[in-house]
Design a protein around this motif. Structure first.
Motif: not given
Ligand code: COA
Length: 315
Positions: A220-239, A248-256
């Motif tokens: 997900i970090e790679e995707l954010l970087e690739k698309g120049g995306l801001d994680r704080n502007k993503i409404d939902y993460f559909i995992l 929960e572990g993924i959300a914690k590592r992403l600090k979201v």
């Protein structure tokens, strides 16, 4: 030209097996399962199968998109639990829906399958090969689960989810995909046609857990970087819905904040390639997803395989 989701559908069997019923079949209990996985119940096919569930989910997605079956030029079904080896589930769905103009095939990328099917359609549309597609994730995992193995049987369920994708003008959205065959032994199911015996899913749960909470945030970090995306502007993460502790572990590592990671796995368990489209369909029908919302879908599973895609909701 790129693909946008224009309709969603899902179907789960009526028959429910909750943790208390499971604990009568094997040495386990409701508290342990909820604590370690977040799962309370799962739906188990009785009379339904992968083709019938795919057909129903596909029909609902077509209705939601207001698309006629004959308008489809592509159907991809992601499954590891088809009714038969030949013909493909996608061809059976084509027959049942009357989607006479569609090219149809199945894809096996386990729990990452719906995401890989979505990415495949993006590439096809971008190349100008197809214009309207139905993608389905469908599983009858109860057929390949060892009902004497408490390490796996508690996790899985049956169901199907679908999305109709249409071609619209636009730039290719970012996507990231990975596979690591050297880790394949962590989650396997042998072919009964090769071994001439009934075969079941086998898993090293801790290896899969560690893989998911490390690799999914990384991609997900790679995707954010690739698309120049801001994680704080993503409404939902559909995992992929495998285990609430993994999410929960993924959300914690992403600090979201976890509130941006919708979950429905307590109701369905892990339905492999069906989890993401079932969740999308629920959020769509509840009205949670609004036009223009920014989403990231991420999947992971056997192979091992994993990936993430960015999309803007367009219904
Ligand atoms: N009910 C009760 N006890 C159970 C149990 C069950 N269903 N399954 C295992 N246990 C016991 C074990 O025997 C062990 O007992 P011990 O300490 O006396 O030896 C203890 O619980 C801990 O077992 P462990 O395997 O270490 O549990 P865990 O915390 O790793 O949880 C999973 C097991 C399967 C829930 C967890 O590893 C997991 O979710 N992994 C990811 C699996 C996954 O999502 N796969 C699909 C990905 S697409």
């Amino acid at each position: 030209m790129i693909a946008k989701i224009k309709g969603t559908g899902s179907y789960v069997p009526e028959n429910v097996l909750d943790n208390n019923a499971l604990s009568k079949m094997m040495e386990t209990n409701d508290e342990w399962i909820r604590e370690r996985t977040g799962i309370a119940r799962r739906h188990i096919a009785q009379g339904d199968d992968t083709v019938s569930m795919s057909t129903e989910a596909g029909k609902r997605a077509l209705e939601n998109a207001n698309v006629k079956p004959e308008e489809l030029d592509l159907i991809i079904v992601s499954t590891v639990s088809s009714n038969v080896v030949l013909p493909s589930t996608a061809c059976e769905v084509q027959k049942n829906l009357g989607a006479v103009n569609a090219t149809c095939y199945d894809m096996n990328a386990a729990c990452t399958g719906f995401l890989f099917a979505y990415n495949t359609v993006q590439a096809y549309f971008y190349a100008g090969l197809f214009k309207k597609a139905l993608i389905i994730g469908a599983e009858t995992l109860s057929n390949i689960v060892d009902w004497t193995d408490r390490g796996t049987a508690i996790l899985f369920g049956d169901g199907a989810g679908a999305a109709v994708l249409e071609c619209v003008p636009g730039e290719m959205p970012p996507m990231v995909t990975h596979s690591d065959g050297s880790m394949g032994a962590a989650l396997t199911c042998a072919s009964p046609f090769a071994t001439k015996e009934k075969e079941y899913v086998e898993m090293n749960g801790q290896d899969v857990f560690r893989f998911a909470v490390k690799k999914v945030p990384e991609c997900i970090e790679e995707l954010l970087e690739k698309g120049g995306l801001d994680r704080n502007k993503i409404d939902y993460f559909i995992l992929h819905q495998a285990n609430s502790r993994i999410v929960e572990g993924i959300a914690k590592r992403l600090k979201v904040d976890l509130s941006r990671f919708p979950m429905n796995l307590s109701e369905y368990g892990n339905t492999s390639s069906a989890t993401i489209p079932i969740l999308l369909d629920e959020l769509n029908r509840q009205g949670t997803l609004k036009k223009g919302m920014k989403l990231i879908m991420a999947g992971f599973g056997a192979g091992l395989s994993w990936g993430a895609s960015y999309l803007e909701w367009d219904i």
